[in-house]
Design a protein around this motif. Structure first.
Motif, PDB file in Angstrom:
ATOM      1  N   ASN A 239       0.839  -1.202   0.000  1.00 10.59           N
ATOM      2  CA  ASN A 239       0.000   0.000   0.000  1.00 10.59           C
ATOM      3  C   ASN A 239       0.872   1.249   0.000  1.00 10.59           C
ATOM      4  O   ASN A 239       2.081   1.179   0.276  1.00 10.59           O
ATOM      5  CB  ASN A 239      -0.959   0.006   1.200  1.00 10.59           C
ATOM      6  N   PHE A 240       0.249   2.383  -0.306  1.00 10.59           N
ATOM      7  CA  PHE A 240       1.001   3.629  -0.444  1.00 10.59           C
ATOM      8  C   PHE A 240       1.582   4.091   0.886  1.00 10.59           C
ATOM      9  O   PHE A 240       2.722   4.580   0.935  1.00 10.59           O
ATOM     10  CB  PHE A 240       0.105   4.724  -1.027  1.00 10.59           C
ATOM     11  N   GLN A 241       0.823   3.960   1.963  1.00 16.31           N
ATOM     12  CA  GLN A 241       1.309   4.432   3.256  1.00 16.31           C
ATOM     13  C   GLN A 241       2.598   3.733   3.651  1.00 16.31           C
ATOM     14  O   GLN A 241       3.547   4.359   4.132  1.00 16.31           O
ATOM     15  CB  GLN A 241       0.234   4.225   4.336  1.00 16.31           C
ATOM     16  N   ASP A 242       2.659   2.421   3.432  1.00  9.86           N
ATOM     17  CA  ASP A 242       3.889   1.687   3.745  1.00  9.86           C
ATOM     18  C   ASP A 242       5.019   2.086   2.798  1.00  9.86           C
ATOM     19  O   ASP A 242       6.195   2.106   3.185  1.00  9.86           O
ATOM     20  CB  ASP A 242       3.651   0.184   3.665  1.00  9.86           C
ATOM     21  N   LEU A 243       4.668   2.402   1.556  1.00  8.51           N
ATOM     22  CA  LEU A 243       5.679   2.826   0.587  1.00  8.51           C
ATOM     23  C   LEU A 243       6.418   4.063   1.074  1.00  8.51           C
ATOM     24  O   LEU A 243       7.642   4.149   0.975  1.00  8.51           O
ATOM     25  CB  LEU A 243       5.027   3.108  -0.771  1.00  8.51           C
ATOM     26  N   VAL A 244       5.678   5.036   1.587  1.00  6.43           N
ATOM     27  CA  VAL A 244       6.301   6.305   1.963  1.00  6.43           C
ATOM     28  C   VAL A 244       6.821   6.326   3.393  1.00  6.43           C
ATOM     29  O   VAL A 244       7.662   7.165   3.729  1.00  6.43           O
ATOM     30  CB  VAL A 244       5.319   7.482   1.751  1.00  6.43           C
ATOM     31  N   SER A 245       6.342   5.415   4.241  1.00  7.64           N
ATOM     32  CA  SER A 245       6.728   5.475   5.660  1.00  7.64           C
ATOM     33  C   SER A 245       7.793   4.460   6.061  1.00  7.64           C
ATOM     34  O   SER A 245       8.441   4.620   7.100  1.00  7.64           O
ATOM     35  CB  SER A 245       5.495   5.278   6.551  1.00  7.64           C
ATOM     36  N   THR A 246       7.986   3.426   5.263  1.00  8.69           N
ATOM     37  CA  THR A 246       9.003   2.423   5.595  1.00  8.69           C
ATOM     38  C   THR A 246      10.391   3.038   5.425  1.00  8.69           C
ATOM     39  O   THR A 246      10.730   3.522   4.349  1.00  8.69           O
ATOM     40  CB  THR A 246       8.874   1.187   4.690  1.00  8.69           C
ATOM     41  N   PRO A 247      11.201   3.032   6.455  1.00  4.95           N
ATOM     42  CA  PRO A 247      12.528   3.668   6.335  1.00  4.95           C
ATOM     43  C   PRO A 247      13.500   2.808   5.534  1.00  4.95           C
ATOM     44  O   PRO A 247      13.444   1.576   5.590  1.00  4.95           O
ATOM     45  CB  PRO A 247      12.986   3.794   7.792  1.00  4.95           C
ATOM     46  N   PHE A 248      14.367   3.460   4.796  1.00  7.80           N
ATOM     47  CA  PHE A 248      15.504   2.769   4.221  1.00  7.80           C
ATOM     48  C   PHE A 248      16.456   2.423   5.372  1.00  7.80           C
ATOM     49  O   PHE A 248      16.637   3.215   6.290  1.00  7.80           O
ATOM     50  CB  PHE A 248      16.251   3.662   3.226  1.00  7.80           C
ATOM     51  N   SER A 249      17.051   1.252   5.311  1.00 11.16           N
ATOM     52  CA  SER A 249      17.995   0.879   6.365  1.00 11.16           C
ATOM     53  C   SER A 249      18.930  -0.207   5.853  1.00 11.16           C
ATOM     54  O   SER A 249      18.572  -0.970   4.954  1.00 11.16           O
ATOM     55  CB  SER A 249      17.255   0.371   7.607  1.00 11.16           C
ATOM     56  N   GLY A 250      20.122  -0.245   6.425  1.00  9.29           N
ATOM     57  CA  GLY A 250      21.093  -1.259   6.012  1.00  9.29           C
ATOM     58  C   GLY A 250      21.404  -1.129   4.528  1.00  9.29           C
ATOM     59  O   GLY A 250      21.862  -0.088   4.067  1.00  9.29           O
ATOM     60  N   VAL A 251      21.140  -2.210   3.780  1.00  9.37           N
ATOM     61  CA  VAL A 251      21.371  -2.178   2.335  1.00  9.37           C
ATOM     62  C   VAL A 251      20.085  -1.885   1.560  1.00  9.37           C
ATOM     63  O   VAL A 251      20.121  -1.769   0.330  1.00  9.37           O
ATOM     64  CB  VAL A 251      21.972  -3.513   1.835  1.00  9.37           C
ATOM     65  N   ILE A 252      18.955  -1.762   2.258  1.00  8.79           N
ATOM     66  CA  ILE A 252      17.684  -1.515   1.572  1.00  8.79           C
ATOM     67  C   ILE A 252      17.633  -0.070   1.093  1.00  8.79           C
ATOM     68  O   ILE A 252      17.626   0.872   1.892  1.00  8.79           O
ATOM     69  CB  ILE A 252      16.479  -1.799   2.488  1.00  8.79           C
ATOM     70  N   ASN A 253      17.627   0.111  -0.225  1.00  5.83           N
ATOM     71  CA  ASN A 253      17.560   1.460  -0.788  1.00  5.83           C
ATOM     72  C   ASN A 253      16.530   1.561  -1.915  1.00  5.83           C
ATOM     73  O   ASN A 253      16.535   2.527  -2.686  1.00  5.83           O
ATOM     74  CB  ASN A 253      18.933   1.919  -1.282  1.00  5.83           C
ATOM     75  N   ALA A 254      15.636   0.560  -2.015  1.00  4.21           N
ATOM     76  CA  ALA A 254      14.557   0.584  -3.008  1.00  4.21           C
ATOM     77  C   ALA A 254      13.333  -0.081  -2.385  1.00  4.21           C
ATOM     78  O   ALA A 254      13.416  -1.216  -1.912  1.00  4.21           O
ATOM     79  CB  ALA A 254      14.972  -0.143  -4.285  1.00  4.21           C
ATOM     80  N   ILE A 255      12.216   0.634  -2.373  1.00  3.11           N
ATOM     81  CA  ILE A 255      10.971   0.103  -1.825  1.00  3.11           C
ATOM     82  C   ILE A 255       9.931   0.095  -2.932  1.00  3.11           C
ATOM     83  O   ILE A 255       9.781   1.069  -3.672  1.00  3.11           O
ATOM     84  CB  ILE A 255      10.498   0.922  -0.615  1.00  3.11           C
TER      85      ILE A 255
END
Length: 232
Positions: free
Chosen positions: A16-32
Motif C-alpha cells: 500500500n502507499f502508506q507503507d511505501l512512503v513510511s518504511t525507512p531505508f535501512s542497512g542495504v535496503i535502498n529501493a521500496i
C-alpha cells in the motif's frame, strides 16, 4: 509481481502507499516497491495524447479531457489517484509520454544521460518516486554489481585529460559535471526490471541519507512504442 532475485536484499516490497512512503531505508535496503497489477488500458491514453517532442508532459486537465473507453477510464482513474497520493505526500509528480531521452555524446567514452546507470543527488532529504505504466520499464542495479566510473583507472585518466585546473579541484570538476553520479555494471551484473504498474521509491544521495543511493537507468525504448512514466 516483480521478479526479484533471491540474493538481492536491497529491495523491500509493500502492499500500500502508506507503507511505501513510511518504511525507512535501512542497512542495504535502498529501493521500496509497492507491487501492483493494474487494470485498465494505459496504451489508449498514450495513443490519444498529442505529442509535442520526444517527451510530452500530460497535465491533469488534459488527462481529464481525453475521450476514453471504459478500460481507458480505469487507467486514467489510477493515474489521477497516483498523482493525488504523491502530491499529498509533498512530492511534485510529472506524468510523461516518452518517445526517447536526449543522448549525451559530449564525451563518447562517458555519456551522462539517463540511459547510463546513475544515482540521483539532492542537497536536501528527498526520495525519487517512479512508475512505468506502459512501454519498457526502468531498471535498477544492485550496488554490489556496479562500480563508480570515476574510480575506474582508464576512465579516470581520460577525465583528467579533460580537466585543466589544479589537482585539488579535480574532484569538484567531477561533481560539477555529474561524472561522479554514474556507474558501470560489472560483467556478470543482473539489472532488475522495475516492471509495469509498480510504484517505486528509490534512495537519493543527500547529506542525511543513511543508505547508499539506488543505481538506476532508463531503458532503451522499443521501436514504435512510447513509454508512460510518472516520476518525481
Amino acid at each position: 509481481m516483480i521478479d526479484i532475485p533471491h540474493a538481492e536484499h536491497q529491495i523491500h516490497c509493500v502492499t500500500n502507499f502508506q507503507d511505501l512512503v513510511s518504511t525507512p531505508f535501512s542497512g542495504v535496503i535502498n529501493a521500496i516497491c509497492w507491487t501492483r497489477k493494474l487494470p485498465g488500458d494505459f496504451s489508449e491514453i498514450v495513443n490519444k495524447v498529442e505529442l509535442n517532442g520526444n517527451i510530452t508532459a500530460i497535465g491533469q486537465e488534459e488527462l481529464c479531457e481525453l475521450q476514453l473507453s471504459e478500460q481507458g477510464q480505469l487507467a486514467r482513474d489510477i493515474l489521477l489517484n497516483d498523482l493525488k497520493l504523491l502530491t499529498a505526500h509533498g512530492a511534485s509528480p510529472i506524468l510523461n509520454v516518452i518517445s526517447y531521452y536526449h543522448r549525451d555524446n559530449t564525451y563518447p567514452f562517458f555519456p551522462t544521460d539517463v540511459y547510463s546507470f546513475h544515482v540521483d543527488r539532492s542537497p536536501i532529504p528527498i526520495d525519487t518516486f517512479l512508475c512505468t505504466y506502459h512501454g519498457e520499464s526502468s531498471e535498477i542495479l544492485p550496488n554490489s554489481q556496479g562500480k563508480k566510473k570515476v574510480l575506474i583507472p582508464a576512465i579516470r585518466d581520460e577525465l583528467k585529460k579533460l580537466y585543466h585546473g589544479e589537482d585539488e579541484g579535480f574532484e569538484s570538476f567531477l561533481s560539477e559535471n555529474f561524472f561522479d553520479l554514474h556507474y558501470q555494471a560489472e560483467p556478470d551484473a543482473r539489472p532488475i526490471s522495475l516492471g509495469l504498474g509498480n510504484l517505486w521509491r528509490l534512495a537519493v544521495d543527500h547529506p542525511e541519507s543513511q543508505v547508499p543511493p539506488c543505481l538506476h537507468r532508463a531503458p532503451k525504448e522499443r521501436s514504435g512504442q512510447n513509454r508512460l512514466l510518472m516520476i518525481c
